[in-house]
Design a protein around this motif. Structure first.
Motif, PDB file in Angstrom:
ATOM      1  N   HIS A  49      -0.362 -36.395  64.623  1.00 52.12           N
ATOM      2  CA  HIS A  49      -1.540 -35.779  65.577  1.00 52.12           C
ATOM      3  C   HIS A  49      -1.707 -36.922  66.876  1.00 52.12           C
ATOM      4  O   HIS A  49      -2.735 -36.608  67.578  1.00 52.12           O
ATOM      5  CB  HIS A  49      -2.435 -35.474  64.785  1.00 52.12           C
ATOM      6  CG  HIS A  49      -2.349 -34.243  63.952  1.00 52.12           C
ATOM      7  ND1 HIS A  49      -3.190 -33.117  64.383  1.00 52.12           N
ATOM      8  CD2 HIS A  49      -1.494 -33.946  63.152  1.00 52.12           C
ATOM      9  CE1 HIS A  49      -2.804 -32.054  63.191  1.00 52.12           C
ATOM     10  NE2 HIS A  49      -1.653 -32.793  62.558  1.00 52.12           N
ATOM     11  N   SER A 120      -0.181 -30.253  63.874  1.00 52.08           N
ATOM     12  CA  SER A 120       1.265 -30.291  63.543  1.00 52.08           C
ATOM     13  C   SER A 120       1.670 -30.572  62.103  1.00 52.08           C
ATOM     14  O   SER A 120       2.601 -30.167  61.579  1.00 52.08           O
ATOM     15  CB  SER A 120       1.728 -31.582  64.418  1.00 52.08           C
ATOM     16  OG  SER A 120       3.251 -31.453  64.505  1.00 52.08           O
ATOM     17  N   VAL A 125      -1.320 -26.715  60.353  1.00 51.03           N
ATOM     18  CA  VAL A 125      -0.908 -25.742  60.844  1.00 51.03           C
ATOM     19  C   VAL A 125      -1.463 -24.527  60.166  1.00 51.03           C
ATOM     20  O   VAL A 125      -1.881 -23.526  61.080  1.00 51.03           O
ATOM     21  CB  VAL A 125       0.824 -25.821  61.183  1.00 51.03           C
ATOM     22  CG1 VAL A 125       1.282 -24.511  61.710  1.00 51.03           C
ATOM     23  CG2 VAL A 125       1.368 -27.089  61.917  1.00 51.03           C
ATOM     24  N   ASN A 143       2.417 -27.051  68.414  1.00 55.35           N
ATOM     25  CA  ASN A 143       2.410 -28.302  67.519  1.00 55.35           C
ATOM     26  C   ASN A 143       2.602 -29.520  68.478  1.00 55.35           C
ATOM     27  O   ASN A 143       3.132 -29.208  69.636  1.00 55.35           O
ATOM     28  CB  ASN A 143       3.463 -27.830  66.377  1.00 55.35           C
ATOM     29  CG  ASN A 143       4.740 -27.723  66.941  1.00 55.35           C
ATOM     30  OD1 ASN A 143       4.986 -26.909  67.941  1.00 55.35           O
ATOM     31  ND2 ASN A 143       5.819 -28.288  66.269  1.00 55.35           N
ATOM     32  N   SER A 144       2.730 -30.663  67.829  1.00 53.53           N
ATOM     33  CA  SER A 144       3.159 -31.844  68.537  1.00 53.53           C
ATOM     34  C   SER A 144       4.491 -31.984  68.678  1.00 53.53           C
ATOM     35  O   SER A 144       4.896 -32.797  69.500  1.00 53.53           O
ATOM     36  CB  SER A 144       2.209 -32.965  67.900  1.00 53.53           C
ATOM     37  OG  SER A 144       2.798 -33.364  66.622  1.00 53.53           O
ATOM     38  N   SER A 192       5.480 -35.252  63.863  1.00 62.23           N
ATOM     39  CA  SER A 192       5.772 -34.847  62.650  1.00 62.23           C
ATOM     40  C   SER A 192       6.927 -35.385  61.947  1.00 62.23           C
ATOM     41  O   SER A 192       7.673 -35.582  62.643  1.00 62.23           O
ATOM     42  CB  SER A 192       5.217 -33.263  62.369  1.00 62.23           C
ATOM     43  OG  SER A 192       6.225 -32.669  63.191  1.00 62.23           O
ATOM     44  N   GLY A 203       5.448 -24.968  61.835  1.00 62.53           N
ATOM     45  CA  GLY A 203       5.586 -24.969  63.291  1.00 62.53           C
ATOM     46  C   GLY A 203       6.587 -23.843  63.558  1.00 62.53           C
ATOM     47  O   GLY A 203       6.515 -23.002  64.465  1.00 62.53           O
TER      48      GLY A 203
END
Length: 556
Positions: A49, A120, A125, A143-144, A192, A203
Motif C-alpha cells: 500500500h 492491494s 481487496v 490495486n497497487s 503486493s 486483484g
C-alpha cells in the motif's frame, strides 16, 4: 438549488453540508458535480500500500477530467507478512469485515455518488469489494500492483525466501552473513508480494468479475502503466455514474462465476474461496456453497501456472498477458454478457485481446497444466462441511496419501516441534483450534508449512488444519476444515497415531477411526479456550460464521 448533482447538497437543507465542504476549499462549481469518494488505503507500514497515495492522485485527476469532484478518506491496511507468526495474524481475516463496514459508514454518512477503491493486500481487496457490493453505488477497484521479484543466485524469488532461509540456516547450509544478505534483497520495492498469493489472486478476481478495468490486475507496482491505470479508473467510475451502473449490476451471480472460473484456471490462493463467498453474500446473492467451487473445479482446467506453483512470478504472468489472456482462453466457458467497470461486456472487452504466446505460463484449454482446477474442495468424515486444498501447489506424489497424525493445538506449538526435529517424514501434521472461532480469527498456517520446507519435510509431510494458508504456500496442505475443532468437529477428536487419507483426485479426506470410537472420544472432549485481549476478537468469535460459509460476520 438544482445545480447540485448530489442530493444531499440540494436546497436549503443542503446549505450546512455545502458550508462544511467549502471550509476545505471546495467551490460551488466543484460541489455541483458528482461527488466521488476515493478509499485511499495508503500506509508506509505495508509495502503493498506504499504507492497508493500516488495512485490516489492519479484517480483524482481522472475523476475531475471526466466531470466529477474527488474526495478521499482512509482505511486500515494491515500486512499479513508483518502480522504473521504472532497474535497479530488473528486480526487479519477479521479486518476484512471491519474494512467493509468502515467504508459503508463513511459512504452512507456522506452519501457519495460513486466510489473508487484503492487497495492491494490480502484482506483489504475483498473488504473493499464487499463494501461496494453492500453499498450498491457505481464503484471501480484498482490495486497497487505486484512487487518485482527478488533475485538470488540467478533465480527469482518472492519475499518468502526469508522464511525458507531460516530453515537453511538452522541446518547449517548458510551462515549469518548470507542470511542477512537474503533478508536485504528479499523485498526489493513497493507492491503486493511477487507471487500468486491472496493479494494478487484477489486483484485478478476483481478484474475477472468486472470490478476493475481489463488488464489492470497484474501491472507491476513500479510501472508507469500502473499510474495510468489509476487515472483511467477515475474516468471509468464517472462513466458508470453517468450510465447508472451500480456495483450489484456488475457483481452478479454470473460475474462471480466468471471469477470462480478464473480462480480455478489460475490455481490462485485458497483464500479466494472464502472471499468470493463473502462478496457473493454482500451482493445480495445469498450463500455460495463450497459445492459450487468443487463443481467448477471439475469443469475448469488449470491453464496458468505462477509461483508458488511454478518458477514463473507475477511479472512473468503480466508479460504472458495476465487475466485478459486467461479469460481469452476461457472465453467459450465464461458468461460473456456480464457488464464490467469499463462499461462494456466481458465479450466486448475480449474482442481485441490476444492469446498468450508465453505458453510456459498460460496454456490453452486443450493442453492445460492440469485437467482440473487449481483449487479444490474435499469432504469426508474429517470435514463433513468441506475443506480446501490447492492441487496447483501439490506435488504429484502427494495427491493421494495416507499417514499417521501428529496433533498440535496451536501454530506455535507445531512450529517449535518441526524446527526441533520432532516431526518425522510422512507425518500428517494436524494443527487445530485455529479456525474462525477457535483461533480466533482463522490465522494463516503459513509458518508451519515454511518450517516443513526449511527442514526438507514438505515433500513427504502434510498439514491438516481448520486454519487458513497463505497463497505463497506450496506442498500438500488441507485447510478450512469445517466444522472446526472449537465447534466440536471431528478434527477435535484426532489423536496421535490415527491414520488419515487425503485423496485429492477423488476429493476425499478420511479419518480412519470408527464412528463408535469418535463418539466415545467426544464424551471426554472439551474445547481449548485461548486467552484473548479485550476488544474486537471477542466480538468476532461470537458472530463469525464457519469457514464453509466464508467466515462472514453475521448475527444469528
Amino acid at each position: 438549488m438544482s445545480e447540485y448533482y448530489n442530493s444531499l447538497l440540494q436546497g436549503d437543507k443542503g446549505a450546512l453540508k455545502r458550508a462544511l465542504y467549502k471550509a476545505m476549499g471546495f467551490t460551488d462549481e466543484a460541489l455541483g458535480k458528482p461527488l466521488i469518494a476515493i478509499v485511499n488505503t495508503y500506509t508506509n507500514a505495508t509495502p503493498g500500500h506504499y504507492n497508493i497515495n500516488e495512485l490516489c492522485e492519479q484517480a483524482k485527476k481522472g475523476i475531475e477530467a471526466a466531470g466529477g469532484t474527488a474526495m478521499t478518506f482512509g482505511d486500515i491496511a494491515p500486512c499479513d507478512g508483518i502480522a504473521e507468526g504472532h497474535e497479530g495474524m488473528r486480526y487479519i481475516l477479521p479486518s476484512r469485515d471491519l474494512i467493509a463496514s468502515t467504508v459503508e459508514c463513511m459512504v452512507r454518512a456522506h452519501r457519495f455518488d460513486g466510489l473508487v477503491l484503492l487497495g492491494s493486500c490480502d484482506k483489504i481487496v475483498p473488504g473493499l469489494l464487499m463494501a461496494a457490493a453492500r453499498l450498491d453505488i457505481p464503484a471501480v477497484f484498482c490495486n497497487s500492483g505486484p512487487m518485482m521479484p527478488a533475485c538470488y543466485k540467478g533465480k527469482h524469488y518472492d519475499g518468502n525466501i526469508v522464511t525458507e532461509a531460516v530453515g537453511w540456516k538452522q541446518r547449517g547450509e548458510i551462515d549469518e552473513e548470507e542470511f542477512r544478505k537474503i533478508e536485504n534483497l528479499a523485498e526489493p520495492c513497493a507492491g503486493s508480494c511477487a507471487m500468486l498469493g491472496t493479494a494478487n489472486t484477489m486483484g485478478c478476481l476483481a478484474e475477472a468479475m468486472g470490478m476493475s478495468l481489463p488488464g489492470s490486475a497484474v501491472i507491476p507496482a513500479v510501472y508507469a502503466k500502473r499510474l495510468q491505470m489509476a487515472y483511467e479508473t477515475g474516468r471509468a467510475v464517472m462513466g458508470l455514474v453517468k450510465k447508472g451502473i451500480t456495483a450489484r449490476l456488475v457483481m452478479t451471480k454470473e460475474a462471480i462465476e466468471n471469477a470462480i472460473m478464473v480462480l480455478m484456471a489460475m490455481g490462485g490462493s485458497t483464500n479466494g474461496i472464502m472471499h468470493l463467498q463473502a462478496i457473493h453474500k454482500e451482493a445480495g446473492l445469498g450463500h455460495l456453497p463450497l459445492e459450487a467451487f468443487d463443481r467448477f473445479s471439475k469443469r475448469i482446467p488449470q491453464i496458468a501456472s505462477v509461483y508458488p506453483a511454478s518458477p514463473y512470478d507475477m511479472v512473468d504472468f503480466y508479460e504472458a498477458g495476465g487475466v485478459p489472456a486467461v479469460m481469452k482462453e476461457l472465453e467459450p466457458l465464461l458468461h460473456g454478457d456480464c457488464i464490467t467497470a469499463s462499461g462494456k461486456t466481458v465479450k466486448e472487452n475480449l474482442q481485441h485481446t490476444e492469446y498468450s504466446t508465453f505458453r510456459e505460463v498460460i496454456r490453452t484449454v486443450a493442453e492445460p497444466f492440469h485437467s482440473d482446477g487449481g483449487v479444490a474442495i474435499l469432504t469426508g468424515n474429517l470435514a463433513p462441511l468441506g475443506a480446501v486444498v490447492k492441487p496447483a501447489a501439490i506435488p504429484e506424489h502427494l495427491m493421494t496419501v495416507t499417514g499417521k497424525a501428529k496433533v498440535y493445538q496451536s501454530e506455535q506449538e507445531a512450529c517449535e516441534a518441526i524446527l526441533a526435529g520432532e516431526v518425522q517424514p510422512n507425518t500428517m501434521v494436524v494443527l487445530r483450534y485455529e479456525g474462525p472461532k477457535g483461533g480466533p480469527g482463522m490465522p494463516e498456517m503459513y509458518r508451519p508449512m515454511k518450517c516443513l520446507e526449511g527442514m526438507n519435510l514438505s515433500d513427504s509431510c502434510t498439514i491438516v488444519t481448520d486454519g487458513r494458508f497463505s497463497g505463497s504456500n506450496r506442498g500438500c496442505f488441507v485447510g478450512h476444515i469445517s466444522p472446526e475443532a472449537y465447534e466440536g468437529g471431528n478434527l477435535a477428536l484426532v489423536e496421535d497415531g490415527d491414520e488419515i487419507t487425503i485423496d485429492v483426485p477423488n476429493r476425499k479426506i478420511i479419518l480412519h477411526v470408527s464412528d463408535e470410537e469418535l463418539e466415545k472420544r467426544r464424551t471426554l472432549w472439551k474445547p481449548v479456550e485461548k486467552q484473548l485481549p479485550d476488544g474486537y476478537l471477542n466480538i468476532y468469535r461470537k458472530i463469525t460464521k464457519s469457514a464453509a460459509e466464508g467466515a462472514v460476520m453475521e448475527m444469528e
